[in-house]
Design a protein around this motif. Structure first.
Motif, PDB file in Angstrom:
ATOM      1  N   ARG A 367     -28.890 -46.409  15.496  1.00 39.39           N
ATOM      2  CA  ARG A 367     -28.268 -45.941  14.253  1.00 39.39           C
ATOM      3  C   ARG A 367     -26.867 -45.380  14.502  1.00 39.39           C
ATOM      4  NH1 ARG A 367     -32.125 -43.110  10.464  1.00 39.39           N
ATOM      5  NH2 ARG A 367     -34.050 -44.272  10.553  1.00 39.39           N
ATOM      6  N   PRO A 368     -26.040 -45.391  13.468  1.00 39.89           N
ATOM      7  CA  PRO A 368     -24.742 -44.727  13.620  1.00 39.89           C
ATOM      8  C   PRO A 368     -24.935 -43.212  13.745  1.00 39.89           C
ATOM      9  CG  PRO A 368     -24.985 -45.711  11.429  1.00 39.89           C
ATOM     10  CD  PRO A 368     -26.241 -45.998  12.168  1.00 39.89           C
ATOM     11  N   LEU A 369     -23.983 -42.550  14.360  1.00 40.96           N
ATOM     12  CA  LEU A 369     -24.117 -41.102  14.592  1.00 40.96           C
ATOM     13  C   LEU A 369     -24.254 -40.311  13.297  1.00 40.96           C
ATOM     14  CD1 LEU A 369     -21.490 -40.716  17.428  1.00 40.96           C
ATOM     15  CD2 LEU A 369     -23.907 -40.149  17.628  1.00 40.96           C
ATOM     16  N   ASP A 370     -23.684 -40.818  12.212  1.00 42.62           N
ATOM     17  CA  ASP A 370     -23.778 -40.063  10.952  1.00 42.62           C
ATOM     18  C   ASP A 370     -25.065 -40.379  10.181  1.00 42.62           C
ATOM     19  OD1 ASP A 370     -23.245 -42.586  10.127  1.00 42.62           O
ATOM     20  OD2 ASP A 370     -21.297 -42.148   9.204  1.00 42.62           O
ATOM     21  N   ARG A 371     -25.935 -41.206  10.754  1.00 40.91           N
ATOM     22  CA  ARG A 371     -27.230 -41.480  10.124  1.00 40.91           C
ATOM     23  C   ARG A 371     -28.321 -41.470  11.204  1.00 40.91           C
ATOM     24  NH1 ARG A 371     -29.937 -45.998   8.865  1.00 40.91           N
ATOM     25  NH2 ARG A 371     -28.285 -47.439   9.459  1.00 40.91           N
ATOM     26  N   PRO A 372     -28.455 -40.339  11.930  1.00 39.68           N
ATOM     27  CA  PRO A 372     -29.356 -40.329  13.084  1.00 39.68           C
ATOM     28  C   PRO A 372     -30.823 -40.291  12.670  1.00 39.68           C
ATOM     29  CG  PRO A 372     -28.479 -38.138  12.755  1.00 39.68           C
ATOM     30  CD  PRO A 372     -27.822 -39.014  11.728  1.00 39.68           C
ATOM     31  N   LEU A 373     -31.660 -40.593  13.631  1.00 41.13           N
ATOM     32  CA  LEU A 373     -33.112 -40.450  13.421  1.00 41.13           C
ATOM     33  C   LEU A 373     -33.475 -38.970  13.378  1.00 41.13           C
ATOM     34  CD1 LEU A 373     -35.894 -41.985  13.409  1.00 41.13           C
ATOM     35  CD2 LEU A 373     -35.918 -41.670  15.887  1.00 41.13           C
ATOM     36  N   VAL A 374     -32.879 -38.203  14.300  1.00 43.34           N
ATOM     37  CA  VAL A 374     -33.084 -36.748  14.357  1.00 43.34           C
ATOM     38  C   VAL A 374     -31.714 -36.121  14.587  1.00 43.34           C
ATOM     39  CG1 VAL A 374     -34.248 -34.850  15.562  1.00 43.34           C
ATOM     40  CG2 VAL A 374     -35.342 -37.076  15.425  1.00 43.34           C
ATOM     41  N   GLU A 375     -31.366 -35.154  13.757  1.00 47.84           N
ATOM     42  CA  GLU A 375     -30.036 -34.549  13.836  1.00 47.84           C
ATOM     43  C   GLU A 375     -29.810 -33.880  15.193  1.00 47.84           C
ATOM     44  OE1 GLU A 375     -27.683 -34.734  11.308  1.00 47.84           O
ATOM     45  OE2 GLU A 375     -26.345 -33.885  12.838  1.00 47.84           O
ATOM     46  N   HIS A 376     -30.784 -33.052  15.588  1.00 46.24           N
ATOM     47  CA  HIS A 376     -30.679 -32.394  16.896  1.00 46.24           C
ATOM     48  C   HIS A 376     -31.802 -32.908  17.781  1.00 46.24           C
ATOM     49  CE1 HIS A 376     -27.521 -29.782  15.503  1.00 46.24           C
ATOM     50  NE2 HIS A 376     -28.253 -29.491  14.441  1.00 46.24           N
ATOM     51  N   GLY A 377     -31.506 -33.904  18.584  1.00 44.89           N
ATOM     52  CA  GLY A 377     -32.524 -34.490  19.456  1.00 44.89           C
ATOM     53  C   GLY A 377     -32.652 -33.686  20.727  1.00 44.89           C
ATOM     54  N   GLY A 378     -32.652 -34.365  21.839  1.00 47.53           N
ATOM     55  CA  GLY A 378     -32.707 -33.667  23.120  1.00 47.53           C
ATOM     56  C   GLY A 378     -34.045 -33.014  23.366  1.00 47.53           C
ATOM     57  N   VAL A 379     -34.007 -32.071  24.291  1.00 49.71           N
ATOM     58  CA  VAL A 379     -35.213 -31.351  24.677  1.00 49.71           C
ATOM     59  C   VAL A 379     -34.946 -29.879  24.440  1.00 49.71           C
ATOM     60  CG1 VAL A 379     -36.646 -30.698  26.649  1.00 49.71           C
ATOM     61  CG2 VAL A 379     -35.906 -33.073  26.392  1.00 49.71           C
ATOM     62  N   ALA A 380     -35.836 -29.228  23.713  1.00 52.28           N
ATOM     63  CA  ALA A 380     -35.664 -27.794  23.480  1.00 52.28           C
ATOM     64  C   ALA A 380     -36.325 -27.029  24.622  1.00 52.28           C
ATOM     65  CB  ALA A 380     -36.293 -27.400  22.148  1.00 52.28           C
ATOM     66  N   VAL A 381     -35.591 -26.104  25.214  1.00 53.65           N
ATOM     67  CA  VAL A 381     -36.151 -25.261  26.279  1.00 53.65           C
ATOM     68  C   VAL A 381     -36.523 -23.917  25.664  1.00 53.65           C
ATOM     69  CG1 VAL A 381     -35.701 -24.138  28.493  1.00 53.65           C
ATOM     70  CG2 VAL A 381     -34.790 -26.428  28.045  1.00 53.65           C
ATOM     71  N   LEU A 382     -37.806 -23.602  25.690  1.00 55.46           N
ATOM     72  CA  LEU A 382     -38.320 -22.379  25.063  1.00 55.46           C
ATOM     73  C   LEU A 382     -38.541 -21.318  26.129  1.00 55.46           C
ATOM     74  CD1 LEU A 382     -41.115 -24.281  23.133  1.00 55.46           C
ATOM     75  CD2 LEU A 382     -38.911 -23.613  22.177  1.00 55.46           C
ATOM     76  N   ARG A 383     -38.325 -20.081  25.734  1.00 51.63           N
ATOM     77  CA  ARG A 383     -38.633 -18.977  26.638  1.00 51.63           C
ATOM     78  C   ARG A 383     -39.280 -17.854  25.852  1.00 51.63           C
ATOM     79  NH1 ARG A 383     -36.082 -19.808  31.715  1.00 51.63           N
ATOM     80  NH2 ARG A 383     -34.333 -21.249  31.564  1.00 51.63           N
ATOM     81  N   GLY A 384     -39.855 -16.914  26.559  1.00 53.45           N
ATOM     82  CA  GLY A 384     -40.526 -15.780  25.930  1.00 53.45           C
ATOM     83  C   GLY A 384     -41.553 -15.250  26.902  1.00 53.45           C
ATOM     84  N   ASN A 385     -42.353 -14.259  26.437  1.00 54.76           N
ATOM     85  CA  ASN A 385     -43.287 -13.646  27.392  1.00 54.76           C
ATOM     86  C   ASN A 385     -44.414 -14.594  27.798  1.00 54.76           C
ATOM     87  OD1 ASN A 385     -44.788 -13.642  25.066  1.00 54.76           O
ATOM     88  ND2 ASN A 385     -45.532 -11.526  25.286  1.00 54.76           N
TER      89      ASN A 385
END
Ligand code: FES
Length: 576
Positions: A367-385
């Motif tokens: 897809r073109p960048l202005d019509r993405p499948l997911v706006e913020h893709g990548g991998v989310a790195v979570l932290r916490g206790n």
């Protein structure tokens, strides 16, 4: 001895005129090699993970023949050698347990032999990673040739994807919406050609990663295994590795921090597997590039997922190739300044030059960048206790309504406990519950199996529930999907807080805030820690014992601690 004979590493074997030279050349002649091939030309090792027990790599003997043609043509001497192969579907307890073992096989095979440059033939998930890890520790000129993906699966007129549709069919069978006959019929329709999984699972992801890192020729990731152009790519790789030896273009000149940053960005754009996180960390550790979980979050956060492939999207690898493959993705990312375009590749040119003006033939698939499948893709790195050293989640595979969620835990302390308890019709669980699986990390399983995407309780499936928050120290198949928190560090078996979760504890997940919190007071957690005892698998010596004693956590790539780093190609002693 001529100047040319002294030039390459292999001359220390084949360039001698004494007894050693007789032995090194003489025995090789039993393969019909004539005198002139020992004239000091580059010797190219073709490291092959062919095996009939690794169905995704079963065609690699044929690919090796194409590589050899290219090597001969360019004036090299090709010598194919086997290393242990790892197929995802058959190996127990998990192929990941053996990734580091194979990397040792590769490293020692390269170093101990008269090899000047290496072609790595791989396909199934861990085969790619282990070969690159082993080669990185040696640091010779190296080029990767992947086996290529299978053709699209076809079932009752529709495309079906490796793994992804197995999980779906299996849940439909459990929910009673698919018959056993239909299930068996689908089995014969999925893997219908040579090649690796044709979804954007871990094999396709890692084939994309080596291309994005610059250590494979453009289009390495996408050309189907049975497309004649796969043979052409192998042939051209054979030609190119000979030139790379002449140019002394070693892996370390290509595998720079910029190359890894490019790969992380590409992983976000293709909706790649979470397994890439662990694998790139391990490869970076071998070549000596500082890379951390935080790099993944920092670089992946603003990358839109534009490749619409299963498991996140609709299409398959065959479609990806016809649409333009990775060069079209890199061209798009570069247009937004998201690539280090000057990063060097095995072609001898930069990745930007390799992909300049690459066409996109199908804007539904890429897809073109202005019509993405997911706006913020990548991998989310979570932290916490609950995950002081980090955990990961793939937003493109998760359900939007669960990205911010709080619910009571239902805890399984081993995978066996899960299998037995999840079927209990009296299990106290509903769609707001958070399924927690412990003791499935690198030490705990051992080998960190792909069991993190636990199937949902049958009674919820029957009600049409499709997703729940699941948390573990395990990995997830790249072909799977769901709101699944993985790689919790430290793992339960190493004493991480995950080990302290009990049924009914409230857990808060907030992907946007990158937060994973166990809502239990510090005093209570301290009390539980005092009573905690490590739950390790029985160890009977051998490789598994060494693995458990030395494996590092997922946040460090799950390599063995003594394998980190580049050791070069120097041998300690002559053999005779
Ligand atoms: Fe081998 Fe998927 S099982 S690539």
């Amino acid at each position: 001895m001529s100047e040319q004979k002294r030039k390459f590493r292999s001359a220390a074997w084949f360039g001698k005129d004494d007894k050693d030279g007789f032995i090194h050349r003489g025995w090789m002649r039993n393969q019909g090699l004539p005198n002139h091939v020992f004239d000091g030309r580059p010797v190219i090792g073709i490291c092959n993970t062919w095996s009939e027990l690794t169905p995704c790599n079963a065609h690699l003997r044929g690919i090796a023949e194409h590589v050899k043609r290219g090597v001969w043509e360019a004036g090299g001497l090709p010598l194919e050698f086997p290393v242990m192969s790892m197929g995802e579907t058959l190996l127990r307890p998990t192929a990941m347990l053996f990734r580091n073992l194979v990397s040792m096989d590769v490293e020692e095979s390269i170093r101990a032999n008269p090899i000047d440059g290496v072609v790595l033939l791989c396909g199934c998930d861990k085969t790619t990673v282990s070969l690159v890890m082993g080669a990185a520790s040696c640091d010779l000129p190296t080029i990767v040739v992947s086996g290529g993906p299978m053709l699209n699966g076809k079932y009752r007129g529709k495309d079906i994807g490796s793994g992804t549709d197995v999980w779906r069919f299996s849940e439909e069978l459990k929910a009673g919406t698919m018959t056993q006959f239909e299930f068996n019929e689908a089995e014969a329709c999925m893997s219908r050609s040579a090649g690796s999984c044709m979804t954007m699972g871990t094999a396709s992801t890692m084939a994309n990663m080596v291309e994005a890192l610059g250590i494979a020729l453009p289009q390495n990731a996408a050309i189907p295994a049975v497309d004649a152009r796969r043979g052409v790519l192998a042939h051209m790789s054979g030609r190119r590795i000979v030139e790379m030896v002449h140019e002394d273009l070693k892996l370390s000149k290509i595998l720079t921090k910029e190359a890894f940053e490019n790969a992380i960005r590409v992983n976000g754009a293709i909706g790649g597997s979470t397994n890439a996180v662990i694998h790139l960390l391990a490869i970076a550790g071998r070549i000596g590039v500082p890379l951390s979980l935080d790099d993944w979050d920092r670089l992946g956060h603003d990358v839109p997922t534009i490749v619409d492939l299963m498991p996140s999207g609709r299409f398959l690898m065959e479609d990806y190739y016809y649409a333009g493959g990775q060069p079209a993705v890199i061209e798009a990312l570069d247009s937004r300044g998201l690539m280090h375009a000057t990063a060097l590749t095995v072609t001898g040119n930069s990745i930007g030059d390799n992909c300049k003006n690459a066409p996109n033939w199908n804007q539904e698939v890429i897809r073109p960048l202005d019509r993405p499948l997911v706006e913020h893709g990548g991998v989310a790195v979570l932290r916490g206790n609950l995950a002081p050293d980090g955990a990961v989640l793939k937003p493109s595979a998760a359900s939007p309504h669960l990205m911010r969620h709080s619910g009571p835990a239902v805890v399984f302390n081993t995978i066996e406990h899960y299998k037995q308890r999840i079927l209990d019709p009296d299990l106290e669980v509903d769609e707001n519950s958070v399924l927690v699986l412990q003791n499935c990390g690198p030490k705990g399983y051992p080998g960190m199996a792909e069991v993190g995407n636990m199937g949902l309780p049958p009674k919820l499936l029957a009600r049409g529930i499709k997703d729940m928050v699941r948390i573990s120290d395990a990995r997830m198949s790249g072909t799977a999907y769901g709101t699944v928190v993985l790689h919790v560090c430290p793992e339960a078996a190493a004493g991480g807080p995950l080990a302290l979760v009990r049924d009914g504890d409230f857990i808060e997940l907030d992907v946007e805030a990158r937060r994973l919190h166990l809502d239990v007071g510090d005093d209570e957690l301290a009390r539980r820690r005092t009573a905690w005892e490590p739950q390790l698998p029985p160890l009977n010596g051998g490789y598994q014992q060494m693995y458990v004693q030395h494996v590092m956590q997922a946040s460090q790539g799950a390599d063995l601690d003594f394998l980190v780093g580049r050791r070069g190609t120097e041998v300690t002693r002559d053999s005779h």
